[in-house]
Design an enzyme around this catalytic site. Structure first.
Site, mmCIF file in Angstrom:
data_model
loop_
_atom_site.group_PDB
_atom_site.id
_atom_site.type_symbol
_atom_site.label_atom_id
_atom_site.label_comp_id
_atom_site.label_asym_id
_atom_site.label_seq_id
_atom_site.Cartn_x
_atom_site.Cartn_y
_atom_site.Cartn_z
ATOM 1 N N GLU A 154 0.818 -1.212 0.000
ATOM 2 C CA GLU A 154 0.000 0.000 0.000
ATOM 3 C C GLU A 154 0.863 1.280 0.000
ATOM 4 O O GLU A 154 0.442 2.312 -0.520
ATOM 5 C CB GLU A 154 -0.961 -0.041 1.201
ATOM 6 C CG GLU A 154 -1.994 1.049 1.243
ATOM 7 C CD GLU A 154 -2.972 1.056 0.054
ATOM 8 O OE1 GLU A 154 -3.166 -0.012 -0.584
ATOM 9 O OE2 GLU A 154 -3.533 2.128 -0.227
ATOM 10 N N GLY A 155 2.081 1.202 0.551
ATOM 11 C CA GLY A 155 2.982 2.370 0.511
ATOM 12 C C GLY A 155 3.284 2.764 -0.924
ATOM 13 O O GLY A 155 3.201 3.944 -1.293
ATOM 14 N N HIS A 156 3.624 1.780 -1.759
ATOM 15 C CA HIS A 156 3.874 2.056 -3.179
ATOM 16 C C HIS A 156 2.599 2.586 -3.855
ATOM 17 O O HIS A 156 2.641 3.519 -4.656
ATOM 18 C CB HIS A 156 4.272 0.769 -3.911
ATOM 19 C CG HIS A 156 5.546 0.138 -3.429
ATOM 20 N ND1 HIS A 156 5.582 -1.131 -2.900
ATOM 21 C CD2 HIS A 156 6.835 0.574 -3.425
ATOM 22 C CE1 HIS A 156 6.827 -1.451 -2.589
ATOM 23 N NE2 HIS A 156 7.609 -0.439 -2.880
ATOM 24 N N GLN A 201 17.130 8.892 0.916
ATOM 25 C CA GLN A 201 17.018 8.670 -0.531
ATOM 26 C C GLN A 201 16.209 9.789 -1.197
ATOM 27 O O GLN A 201 16.612 10.328 -2.229
ATOM 28 C CB GLN A 201 16.338 7.317 -0.772
ATOM 29 C CG GLN A 201 15.895 7.081 -2.195
ATOM 30 C CD GLN A 201 15.319 5.683 -2.370
ATOM 31 O OE1 GLN A 201 16.061 4.719 -2.423
ATOM 32 N NE2 GLN A 201 14.006 5.570 -2.455
ATOM 33 N N SER A 208 6.981 -2.086 4.268
ATOM 34 C CA SER A 208 8.223 -2.290 3.522
ATOM 35 C C SER A 208 8.157 -3.666 2.891
ATOM 36 O O SER A 208 7.633 -4.606 3.494
ATOM 37 C CB SER A 208 9.418 -2.217 4.483
ATOM 38 O OG SER A 208 10.578 -2.788 3.878
ATOM 39 N N ARG A 222 10.511 -5.528 2.679
ATOM 40 C CA ARG A 222 11.355 -6.366 3.533
ATOM 41 C C ARG A 222 10.625 -6.871 4.770
ATOM 42 O O ARG A 222 11.144 -7.745 5.467
ATOM 43 C CB ARG A 222 12.626 -5.620 3.933
ATOM 44 C CG ARG A 222 13.601 -5.438 2.768
ATOM 45 C CD ARG A 222 14.943 -4.887 3.211
ATOM 46 N NE ARG A 222 15.952 -4.999 2.175
ATOM 47 C CZ ARG A 222 16.335 -3.999 1.354
ATOM 48 N NH1 ARG A 222 15.777 -2.809 1.463
ATOM 49 N NH2 ARG A 222 17.273 -4.195 0.450
HETATM 50 P P1 AMP Z 1 11.171 0.318 -2.819
HETATM 51 O O1 AMP Z 1 10.376 -0.570 -3.707
HETATM 52 O O2 AMP Z 1 11.270 -0.168 -1.416
HETATM 53 O O3 AMP Z 1 12.486 0.715 -3.433
HETATM 54 O O4 AMP Z 1 10.339 1.664 -2.705
HETATM 55 C C1 AMP Z 1 9.890 2.361 -3.835
HETATM 56 C C2 AMP Z 1 9.294 3.689 -3.396
HETATM 57 O O5 AMP Z 1 8.231 3.466 -2.477
HETATM 58 C C3 AMP Z 1 10.312 4.581 -2.682
HETATM 59 O O6 AMP Z 1 10.100 5.936 -3.059
HETATM 60 C C4 AMP Z 1 9.966 4.359 -1.230
HETATM 61 O O7 AMP Z 1 10.324 5.442 -0.397
HETATM 62 C C5 AMP Z 1 8.467 4.214 -1.316
HETATM 63 N N1 AMP Z 1 7.968 3.510 -0.119
HETATM 64 C C6 AMP Z 1 8.354 2.303 0.341
HETATM 65 N N2 AMP Z 1 7.720 2.005 1.496
HETATM 66 C C7 AMP Z 1 6.903 3.063 1.760
HETATM 67 C C8 AMP Z 1 5.998 3.367 2.815
HETATM 68 N N3 AMP Z 1 5.773 2.550 3.827
HETATM 69 N N4 AMP Z 1 5.361 4.562 2.764
HETATM 70 C C9 AMP Z 1 5.564 5.432 1.751
HETATM 71 N N5 AMP Z 1 6.410 5.195 0.728
HETATM 72 C C10 AMP Z 1 7.070 4.031 0.727
#
Ligand code: AMP
Length: 290
Positions: free
Chosen positions: A35-37, A153, A185, A187
């Site tokens: 959901e963050g993405h 980042q 995350s 992860r």
């Molecule tokens: P990643 O796939 O982890 O490299 O993340 C891709 C993008 O999604 C990056 O801009 C992250 O900062 C953002 N992102 C990852 N987790 C979250 C979260 N919990 N809330 C908001 N943005 C997120």
């Protein structure tokens, strides 16, 4: 939803859309979407006419002993989630397409990339900025959305866009958390059994610092001690907890703009989180995921 794998096709698609005066919003990710993405996608949709989401697990930003091989992947599921959220173009290049020759020239992040995550993960941000620069060249977005969850980042990408004149607006979106405070995350999938509960020490530590600051404590050393007290929980190995400004510099006194950043290992997972003191964790987005 279009799905493209070649950088050349990606560029051609973007150029054709821009020729029709469409504003392009871009969300770069490493996939295993949550959901963050997807909130970044929502934000891109609000601010542009076409949304491009990329999925690429970038080997350049992983250290030799990091989790590149184990990094979770599920393209089928990602495809469904992206389409359901209204992504117009999914860009999924493979490593050979992104790096047909060894990438000798990289974007160096400068001093903002040497501290915190950069100190713990040498070369990480050069890898991140290099891939983001390449993706920007293919997508040529008007706006790109990054999450504040990865605070350092986001600040570095903003700085790169400005210092190297990319002509793209970098928008930073709030962190999305589970109802109990854990920041989403990819992860988090490494957290099994008791580790899931142990990982709550991260957001709890941020809240403890925020509370102490609201109660009048402004000395960063005292606030750091308070945060570490909470972060040093059973099964949690803290790596750092620092109070910094938006240029990632240590602050002499904590104020509303100060950001508390931390990293810790919980079981096999290395997790990061942060809070802006004046905004507080309560201003982040909370979602139920199960
Ligand atoms: P990643 O796939 O982890 O490299 O993340 C891709 C993008 O999604 C990056 O801009 C992250 O900062 C953002 N992102 C990852 N987790 C979250 C979260 N919990 N809330 C908001 N943005 C997120």
């Amino acid at each position: 939803m279009h799905e493209l794998t070649s950088p050349q096709e990606m560029r051609a698609w973007s150029r054709a859309e821009r020729a029709r005066n469409r504003r392009i919003g871009f969300v770069p990710t490493m996939g295993f979407l949550h959901e963050g993405h997807l909130r970044l996608v929502d934000r891109a949709r609000e601010r542009s006419d076409r949304v491009v989401l990329s999925i690429f697990v970038n080997p350049l930003q992983f250290g030799p002993n990091e989790d590149l091989a184990q990094y979770p992947r599920d393209l089928e599921r990602d495809r469904r989630l992206a389409a359901a959220r209204g992504v117009d173009c999914l860009f999924v290049p493979d490593v050979a397409a992104m790096y047909p020759t060894e990438p000798l020239v990289r974007v160096h992040p400068g001093p903002m990339g040497d501290t915190l995550e950069g100190a713990a993960r040498p070369g990480h941000f050069a890898g991140v900025l290099t891939v983001v620069a390449k993706l920007f060249h293919y997508v040529e977005p008007d706006i790109a959305i990054f999450g504040r969850k990865d605070f350092q980042q986001a600040m570095l990408v903003q700085r790169m866009a400005r210092d190297l004149d990319f002509g793209v607006e970098i928008d930073v979106a709030p962190t999305v958390r589970e109802l109990d405070g854990l920041a989403l995350s990819s992860r988090n999938t490494y957290l099994k059994g008791d580790d899931r509960r142990a990982a709550l020490a991260l957001s709890r530590a941020l809240r403890a610092v925020e509370q102490a600051w609201r109660n009048g404590e402004a000395d960063p050393k005292a606030l750091q001690r308070r945060g570490l007290e909470v972060l040093r929980a059973p099964d949690v190995r803290p790596e750092y907890l620092e109070l910094v400004d938006d240029q990632l510099r240590p602050v002499a006194r904590a104020d509303a703009r100060t950001v508390v950043v931390l990293a810790a290992r919980v079981g096999p997972a290395r997790l990061i989180d942060n809070v802006v003191l004046g905004e507080g964790i309560a201003s982040d987005v909370a979602v139920r995921t199960s």
